[in-house]
Design a protein around this motif. Structure first.
Motif, PDB file in Angstrom:
ATOM      1  N   ALA A  31      30.877  72.262 -15.950  1.00 18.65           N
ATOM      2  CA  ALA A  31      30.758  71.309 -14.744  1.00 18.65           C
ATOM      3  C   ALA A  31      29.449  71.180 -14.141  1.00 18.65           C
ATOM      4  CB  ALA A  31      31.871  71.667 -13.950  1.00 18.65           C
ATOM      5  N   VAL A  32      28.421  72.037 -14.241  1.00 22.87           N
ATOM      6  CA  VAL A  32      27.267  71.810 -13.681  1.00 22.87           C
ATOM      7  C   VAL A  32      26.312  70.968 -14.334  1.00 22.87           C
ATOM      8  CG1 VAL A  32      27.753  74.272 -12.834  1.00 22.87           C
ATOM      9  CG2 VAL A  32      26.143  73.816 -14.984  1.00 22.87           C
ATOM     10  N   ASP A  33      25.321  70.690 -13.651  1.00 22.92           N
ATOM     11  CA  ASP A  33      24.258  69.697 -14.287  1.00 22.92           C
ATOM     12  C   ASP A  33      22.672  70.210 -14.244  1.00 22.92           C
ATOM     13  OD1 ASP A  33      22.989  67.245 -14.670  1.00 22.92           O
ATOM     14  OD2 ASP A  33      23.634  66.133 -13.045  1.00 22.92           O
ATOM     15  N   TYR A  34      22.355  70.304 -15.396  1.00 27.28           N
ATOM     16  CA  TYR A  34      20.996  71.009 -15.730  1.00 27.28           C
ATOM     17  C   TYR A  34      19.840  69.736 -15.611  1.00 27.28           C
ATOM     18  CZ  TYR A  34      22.732  75.524 -16.192  1.00 27.28           C
ATOM     19  OH  TYR A  34      23.266  76.644 -16.071  1.00 27.28           O
ATOM     20  N   PHE A  35      20.248  68.411 -15.322  1.00 27.96           N
ATOM     21  CA  PHE A  35      18.965  67.467 -15.241  1.00 27.96           C
ATOM     22  C   PHE A  35      19.814  66.371 -14.310  1.00 27.96           C
ATOM     23  CE2 PHE A  35      15.092  66.629 -17.859  1.00 27.96           C
ATOM     24  CZ  PHE A  35      14.543  65.608 -16.661  1.00 27.96           C
ATOM     25  N   PRO A  36      19.702  66.657 -12.951  1.00 30.08           N
ATOM     26  CA  PRO A  36      20.386  65.626 -12.220  1.00 30.08           C
ATOM     27  C   PRO A  36      19.641  64.297 -12.362  1.00 30.08           C
ATOM     28  CG  PRO A  36      19.909  67.612 -10.942  1.00 30.08           C
ATOM     29  CD  PRO A  36      19.354  67.864 -12.343  1.00 30.08           C
ATOM     30  N   GLY A  40      16.308  58.059  -7.058  1.00 28.41           N
ATOM     31  CA  GLY A  40      15.617  58.826  -5.841  1.00 28.41           C
ATOM     32  C   GLY A  40      15.182  60.448  -5.956  1.00 28.41           C
ATOM     33  N   ASN A  41      15.526  60.870  -7.235  1.00 22.66           N
ATOM     34  CA  ASN A  41      15.462  62.528  -7.329  1.00 22.66           C
ATOM     35  C   ASN A  41      13.859  62.203  -7.841  1.00 22.66           C
ATOM     36  OD1 ASN A  41      18.071  62.908  -6.836  1.00 22.66           O
ATOM     37  ND2 ASN A  41      18.399  63.357  -8.955  1.00 22.66           N
ATOM     38  N   ILE A  42      13.289  63.325  -7.295  1.00 23.97           N
ATOM     39  CA  ILE A  42      11.818  63.351  -7.477  1.00 23.97           C
ATOM     40  C   ILE A  42      11.642  64.806  -7.707  1.00 23.97           C
ATOM     41  CG2 ILE A  42       9.467  63.268  -6.478  1.00 23.97           C
ATOM     42  CD1 ILE A  42      10.642  60.845  -4.720  1.00 23.97           C
ATOM     43  N   TRP A  43      10.743  65.300  -8.957  1.00 22.64           N
ATOM     44  CA  TRP A  43      10.412  66.554  -9.053  1.00 22.64           C
ATOM     45  C   TRP A  43       8.639  66.343  -8.946  1.00 22.64           C
ATOM     46  CZ3 TRP A  43      13.996  63.876 -11.537  1.00 22.64           C
ATOM     47  CH2 TRP A  43      15.215  64.461 -11.846  1.00 22.64           C
ATOM     48  N   ASN A  44       8.003  67.507  -8.405  1.00 23.61           N
ATOM     49  CA  ASN A  44       6.755  67.524  -8.164  1.00 23.61           C
ATOM     50  C   ASN A  44       6.392  69.027  -8.915  1.00 23.61           C
ATOM     51  OD1 ASN A  44       6.093  65.447  -6.119  1.00 23.61           O
ATOM     52  ND2 ASN A  44       7.186  66.696  -4.844  1.00 23.61           N
ATOM     53  N   TYR A  45       5.388  68.508  -9.974  1.00 26.67           N
ATOM     54  CA  TYR A  45       5.041  69.741 -10.629  1.00 26.67           C
ATOM     55  C   TYR A  45       3.277  70.144 -10.546  1.00 26.67           C
ATOM     56  CZ  TYR A  45       9.264  69.145 -13.297  1.00 26.67           C
ATOM     57  OH  TYR A  45      10.654  68.957 -13.728  1.00 26.67           O
ATOM     58  N   ASN A  46       3.161  71.329 -10.691  1.00 27.31           N
ATOM     59  CA  ASN A  46       1.711  71.923 -10.760  1.00 27.31           C
ATOM     60  C   ASN A  46       1.331  71.921 -12.208  1.00 27.31           C
ATOM     61  OD1 ASN A  46       1.217  72.071  -7.903  1.00 27.31           O
ATOM     62  ND2 ASN A  46       2.077  74.135  -7.846  1.00 27.31           N
ATOM     63  N   VAL A  47       0.403  71.491 -12.798  1.00 25.42           N
ATOM     64  CA  VAL A  47       0.283  71.364 -14.249  1.00 25.42           C
ATOM     65  C   VAL A  47      -1.270  71.848 -14.393  1.00 25.42           C
ATOM     66  CG1 VAL A  47      -0.166  69.952 -16.246  1.00 25.42           C
ATOM     67  CG2 VAL A  47       1.559  69.283 -14.337  1.00 25.42           C
ATOM     68  N   GLU A  48      -1.249  73.079 -15.128  1.00 30.91           N
ATOM     69  CA  GLU A  48      -2.586  73.534 -15.530  1.00 30.91           C
ATOM     70  C   GLU A  48      -2.785  73.573 -17.280  1.00 30.91           C
ATOM     71  OE1 GLU A  48      -4.784  77.483 -14.792  1.00 30.91           O
ATOM     72  OE2 GLU A  48      -2.813  78.053 -14.725  1.00 30.91           O
ATOM     73  N   ASN A  49      -3.890  73.442 -17.750  1.00 30.60           N
ATOM     74  CA  ASN A  49      -4.492  73.278 -18.917  1.00 30.60           C
ATOM     75  C   ASN A  49      -5.631  74.418 -19.175  1.00 30.60           C
ATOM     76  OD1 ASN A  49      -3.267  71.160 -20.402  1.00 30.60           O
ATOM     77  ND2 ASN A  49      -5.109  70.039 -20.933  1.00 30.60           N
ATOM     78  N   ILE A  50      -5.095  75.272 -20.090  1.00 37.43           N
ATOM     79  CA  ILE A  50      -6.133  76.257 -20.466  1.00 37.43           C
ATOM     80  C   ILE A  50      -6.408  76.181 -21.829  1.00 37.43           C
ATOM     81  CG2 ILE A  50      -6.566  78.817 -20.359  1.00 37.43           C
ATOM     82  CD1 ILE A  50      -4.676  79.073 -18.035  1.00 37.43           C
ATOM     83  N   ASP A 231      21.564  72.373 -11.381  1.00 42.67           N
ATOM     84  CA  ASP A 231      21.747  71.636 -10.584  1.00 42.67           C
ATOM     85  C   ASP A 231      20.140  71.026  -9.784  1.00 42.67           C
ATOM     86  OD1 ASP A 231      24.360  71.295 -10.332  1.00 42.67           O
ATOM     87  OD2 ASP A 231      24.394  73.069  -8.891  1.00 42.67           O
ATOM     88  N   VAL A 232      19.083  71.521 -10.739  1.00 37.10           N
ATOM     89  CA  VAL A 232      17.533  71.372 -10.291  1.00 37.10           C
ATOM     90  C   VAL A 232      16.785  70.277 -11.483  1.00 37.10           C
ATOM     91  CG1 VAL A 232      15.575  72.193  -9.922  1.00 37.10           C
ATOM     92  CG2 VAL A 232      17.687  73.310  -9.012  1.00 37.10           C
ATOM     93  N   GLY A 233      17.016  70.844 -12.792  1.00 41.30           N
ATOM     94  CA  GLY A 233      16.485  70.174 -13.630  1.00 41.30           C
ATOM     95  C   GLY A 233      15.567  71.008 -14.353  1.00 41.30           C
ATOM     96  N   LEU A 234      14.478  70.504 -14.969  1.00 38.64           N
ATOM     97  CA  LEU A 234      13.369  71.465 -15.533  1.00 38.64           C
ATOM     98  C   LEU A 234      12.337  71.846 -14.470  1.00 38.64           C
ATOM     99  CD1 LEU A 234      11.819  71.905 -18.582  1.00 38.64           C
ATOM    100  CD2 LEU A 234      10.209  70.103 -17.949  1.00 38.64           C
ATOM    101  N   ILE A 235      12.262  73.254 -14.456  1.00 43.42           N
ATOM    102  CA  ILE A 235      11.605  73.884 -13.511  1.00 43.42           C
ATOM    103  C   ILE A 235      10.200  74.484 -13.984  1.00 43.42           C
ATOM    104  CG2 ILE A 235      13.457  74.390 -12.287  1.00 43.42           C
ATOM    105  CD1 ILE A 235      13.531  77.413 -13.252  1.00 43.42           C
TER     106      ILE A 235
END
Length: 278
Positions: A31-36, A40-50, A231-235
């Motif tokens: 019943a849970v959601d792994y990608f809401p 209006g849903n917004i995700w902010n990511y810090n992205v690092e290339n090494i 309930d959050v999505g890709l973390i």
């Protein structure tokens, strides 16, 4: 904005709160959601290339991901208001459409050109009914597998060479985690998957007689470990891209007087960590 307090999942009184801890369960409540996917849903990511092999690729950037469109059965993503994504997984997922049901998430789209492989000018990998995750999958279950062959002519300046690209694309459900700490915040009920792209490339050179030459010996050119929270999505996503061209191919190009204006090897790790979400 994400809650300041989350509660650890307790199963049969044997599991307790922990970080990066695998649960003994094979299933998570369907019943849970792994990608809401509400507008209006917004995700902010810090992205690092090494990159050890090419320090010029070392960067620290951000991605802002939002739901571009959504209905009862499908949705699509926008990254950076239509600009190119910095995170490898964000780049892939913004080039297609998701299909949803109560247990699985399906993606249809194309994998854009990988960094450093610009010599394969029009090369794209098709994600067709690609299973992103299955919340009822057993551990180490292969969720998706496809293989194909692509023929493409490549202009190397002095010659136009027919290339043959053979690949297979897979996605495996690795494990369930009770919790995972990302950017000093603990998320609960995690699904971990691993995407692999295995590729080989050969070409036919006209040296008076046709000569078939391996350009890229069979190797995993892309491996992505993704982590999805309830309930959050890709973390979190860790994508390792690497390849080494066949040295005999490089020697052949030098013999033919063809300038090498592309990298002959590359290793780069791209990590995107969720910073905040709405």
């Amino acid at each position: 904005m994400k809650n300041t307090t989350l509660f650890c999942l307790i199963v049969f009184l044997f599991n307790s709160c922990s970080t990066d801890d695998s649960t003994s369960n094979n299933q998570i409540n369907s019943a849970v959601d792994y990608f809401p996917n509400e507008i209006g849903n917004i995700w902010n990511y810090n992205v690092e290339n090494i990159s050890q092999s090419n320090p010029e690729l070392n960067t620290n950037t951000v991605d802002v991901v939002s739901i571009e469109s959504s209905n009862e059965s499908s949705f699509s993503l926008d990254v950076n208001n239509g600009e190119i994504a910095n995170g490898t997984t964000n780049l892939i997922f913004s080039n297609g459409t998701f299909l949803v049901n109560t247990e699985t998430l399906i993606f249809n789209g194309d994998l854009p050109l990988l960094s450093g492989l610009e010599i394969f000018q029009d090369f794209e990998i098709a994600f067709t009914d690609f299973v992103v995750y299955d919340i009822n999958a057993a551990l180490n279950t292969e969720l998706y597998f496809s293989e194909d062959t692509i023929e493409q002519e490549v202009d190397l300046g002095e010659q136009v060479i027919p290339f043959l690209l053979e690949y297979n694309l897979s996605n495996t459900h690795i494990t369930y985690l009770n919790s995972l700490n990302v950017n000093e915040f603990e998320y609960n009920d995690i699904i971990q998957t691993e995407i692999k792209l295995n590729l080989s490339v050969s070409a036919v050179f006209d040296l008076g007689i046709p000569i078939t030459q391996s350009i890229l010996n069979t190797q995993d050119v892309l491996v992505i470990n993704n982590y999805y929270a309830k309930d959050v999505g890709l973390i979190k996503s860790v994508a390792i891209q690497e390849f080494t061209l066949n040295p005999t191919f490089i020697t052949l190009l030098n013999t033919l007087g063809i300038d090498i204006d592309f990298p002959t090897s590359l290793e780069v790790e791209n990590t995107q960590n969720l910073d905040s979400y709405f």
